[in-house]
Write an enzyme that holds these catalytic residues in place. Structure first.
Site, PDB file in Angstrom:
ATOM      1  N   GLY A  46      -0.076 -12.200  -4.565  1.00 25.82           N
ATOM      2  CA  GLY A  46       1.299 -11.440  -4.588  1.00 25.82           C
ATOM      3  C   GLY A  46       1.431 -11.312  -2.969  1.00 25.82           C
ATOM      4  O   GLY A  46       0.797 -11.705  -2.053  1.00 25.82           O
ATOM      5  N   GLN A  51       6.118  -8.730   4.232  1.00 25.91           N
ATOM      6  CA  GLN A  51       5.127  -9.346   4.875  1.00 25.91           C
ATOM      7  C   GLN A  51       5.581 -10.746   5.552  1.00 25.91           C
ATOM      8  O   GLN A  51       4.829 -11.126   6.350  1.00 25.91           O
ATOM      9  CB  GLN A  51       4.071  -9.755   3.729  1.00 25.91           C
ATOM     10  CG  GLN A  51       3.324  -8.414   3.313  1.00 25.91           C
ATOM     11  CD  GLN A  51       2.280  -9.077   2.108  1.00 25.91           C
ATOM     12  OE1 GLN A  51       2.478  -9.352   1.079  1.00 25.91           O
ATOM     13  NE2 GLN A  51       0.921  -9.234   2.636  1.00 25.91           N
ATOM     14  N   CYS A  89      -5.501  -8.314   1.303  1.00 25.44           N
ATOM     15  CA  CYS A  89      -4.121  -8.591   1.654  1.00 25.44           C
ATOM     16  C   CYS A  89      -4.055  -9.705   2.622  1.00 25.44           C
ATOM     17  O   CYS A  89      -4.459  -9.921   3.577  1.00 25.44           O
ATOM     18  CB  CYS A  89      -3.638  -7.085   2.187  1.00 25.44           C
ATOM     19  SG  CYS A  89      -1.925  -7.296   2.605  1.00 25.44           S
ATOM     20  N   LEU A  90      -3.171 -10.379   2.338  1.00 28.19           N
ATOM     21  CA  LEU A  90      -2.864 -11.583   3.377  1.00 28.19           C
ATOM     22  C   LEU A  90      -2.187 -11.091   4.671  1.00 28.19           C
ATOM     23  O   LEU A  90      -2.508 -11.754   5.734  1.00 28.19           O
ATOM     24  CB  LEU A  90      -1.586 -12.707   2.567  1.00 28.19           C
ATOM     25  CG  LEU A  90      -2.162 -13.071   1.544  1.00 28.19           C
ATOM     26  CD1 LEU A  90      -0.622 -14.035   0.895  1.00 28.19           C
ATOM     27  CD2 LEU A  90      -2.850 -14.158   1.714  1.00 28.19           C
ATOM     28  N   HIS A 131      -0.245  -2.796  -5.397  1.00 29.97           N
ATOM     29  CA  HIS A 131      -0.334  -3.195  -4.029  1.00 29.97           C
ATOM     30  C   HIS A 131       0.837  -3.673  -3.415  1.00 29.97           C
ATOM     31  O   HIS A 131       1.483  -3.166  -2.373  1.00 29.97           O
ATOM     32  CB  HIS A 131      -1.486  -4.093  -4.305  1.00 29.97           C
ATOM     33  CG  HIS A 131      -1.868  -4.888  -2.684  1.00 29.97           C
ATOM     34  ND1 HIS A 131      -3.101  -4.749  -2.317  1.00 29.97           N
ATOM     35  CD2 HIS A 131      -0.984  -5.580  -1.890  1.00 29.97           C
ATOM     36  CE1 HIS A 131      -2.919  -5.467  -0.950  1.00 29.97           C
ATOM     37  NE2 HIS A 131      -1.674  -6.055  -0.769  1.00 29.97           N
ATOM     38  N   GLU A 132       1.500  -4.455  -4.078  1.00 31.65           N
ATOM     39  CA  GLU A 132       2.754  -5.136  -3.667  1.00 31.65           C
ATOM     40  C   GLU A 132       4.100  -4.180  -3.628  1.00 31.65           C
ATOM     41  O   GLU A 132       4.913  -3.872  -2.590  1.00 31.65           O
ATOM     42  CB  GLU A 132       3.314  -6.483  -4.371  1.00 31.65           C
ATOM     43  CG  GLU A 132       2.169  -7.459  -4.508  1.00 31.65           C
ATOM     44  CD  GLU A 132       1.610  -8.057  -3.258  1.00 31.65           C
ATOM     45  OE1 GLU A 132       2.318  -7.888  -2.160  1.00 31.65           O
ATOM     46  OE2 GLU A 132       0.507  -8.247  -3.083  1.00 31.65           O
ATOM     47  N   HIS A 135       3.650  -2.139  -0.526  1.00 31.74           N
ATOM     48  CA  HIS A 135       4.335  -2.801   0.690  1.00 31.74           C
ATOM     49  C   HIS A 135       5.916  -2.590   1.004  1.00 31.74           C
ATOM     50  O   HIS A 135       6.335  -2.234   2.183  1.00 31.74           O
ATOM     51  CB  HIS A 135       4.109  -4.333   0.715  1.00 31.74           C
ATOM     52  CG  HIS A 135       2.865  -4.900   1.095  1.00 31.74           C
ATOM     53  ND1 HIS A 135       2.315  -4.814   2.420  1.00 31.74           N
ATOM     54  CD2 HIS A 135       1.983  -5.681   0.328  1.00 31.74           C
ATOM     55  CE1 HIS A 135       1.248  -5.388   2.248  1.00 31.74           C
ATOM     56  NE2 HIS A 135       1.081  -6.063   1.217  1.00 31.74           N
TER      57      HIS A 135
HETATM   58 ZN    ZN Z   1      -0.825  -6.986   0.788  1.00 30.67          ZN
END
Ligand code: ZN
Length: 150
Positions: A46, A51, A89-90, A131-132, A135
């Site tokens: 995701g 991000q 998370c990236l 999660h997304e 963000h």
């Molecule tokens: Zn994330």
């Protein structure tokens, strides 16, 4: 398509609240394409627009290979149950943490053709939705993690 730079924790952009998309322009479609490529390259499931430094309510998710979910202006309209699982998370490389999330989540969003749709997911997909979408409001999973692992 172009690969974008993924911002890492500490970058203030990750803490900002994103604006809704008013009109779906070619720029938004390019953003979706680039986010998907960037997510694939990083081997994530995701990615949210902040991000990659874009403060718009845009998300891509692919928890099941080949099943790409593009969400514009998504919002959670229903949840059920709970789960406690590990996520990462990236933007928080090298770490993971245990979080509480609903087990089932239904999201209402727009697709790139401007059509509204509802999509439901359980388990990993429900976690990815939460999660997304977090963000988009400047929240990271580490804010509410029960435990963190290095
Ligand atoms: Zn994330």
């Amino acid at each position: 398509m172009a690969k974008l730079n993924i911002l890492k924790i500490g970058d203030e952009t990750l803490r900002k609240v994103c604006r809704p998309v008013e009109t779906i322009t070619p720029r938004i479609c390019t953003l979706l394409d680039d986010m998907l490529e960037t997510m694939h390259e990083a081997e994530g499931v995701g990615l949210a627009a902040p991000q990659v430094g874009v403060l718009r309510r845009v998300v891509v998710i692919e928890v099941e290979e080949g099943k790409v979910i593009e969400l514009i202006n998504p919002r959670i309209i229903a949840t059920a149950g709970t789960q406690e699982e590990i996520e990462g998370c990236l933007s928080v490389p090298g770490r993971s943490g245990k979080t509480h999330r609903p087990m089932h989540v239904t999201v209402r969003a727009m697709n790139r053709n401007g059509e509204e749709f509802d999509i439901s997911g359980s388990g990993l997909l429900a976690r990815a939705f939460c999660h997304e979408l977090d963000h988009l409001d400047g929240k990271l999973y580490i804010d509410n993690a029960i435990e963190m692992y290095d």
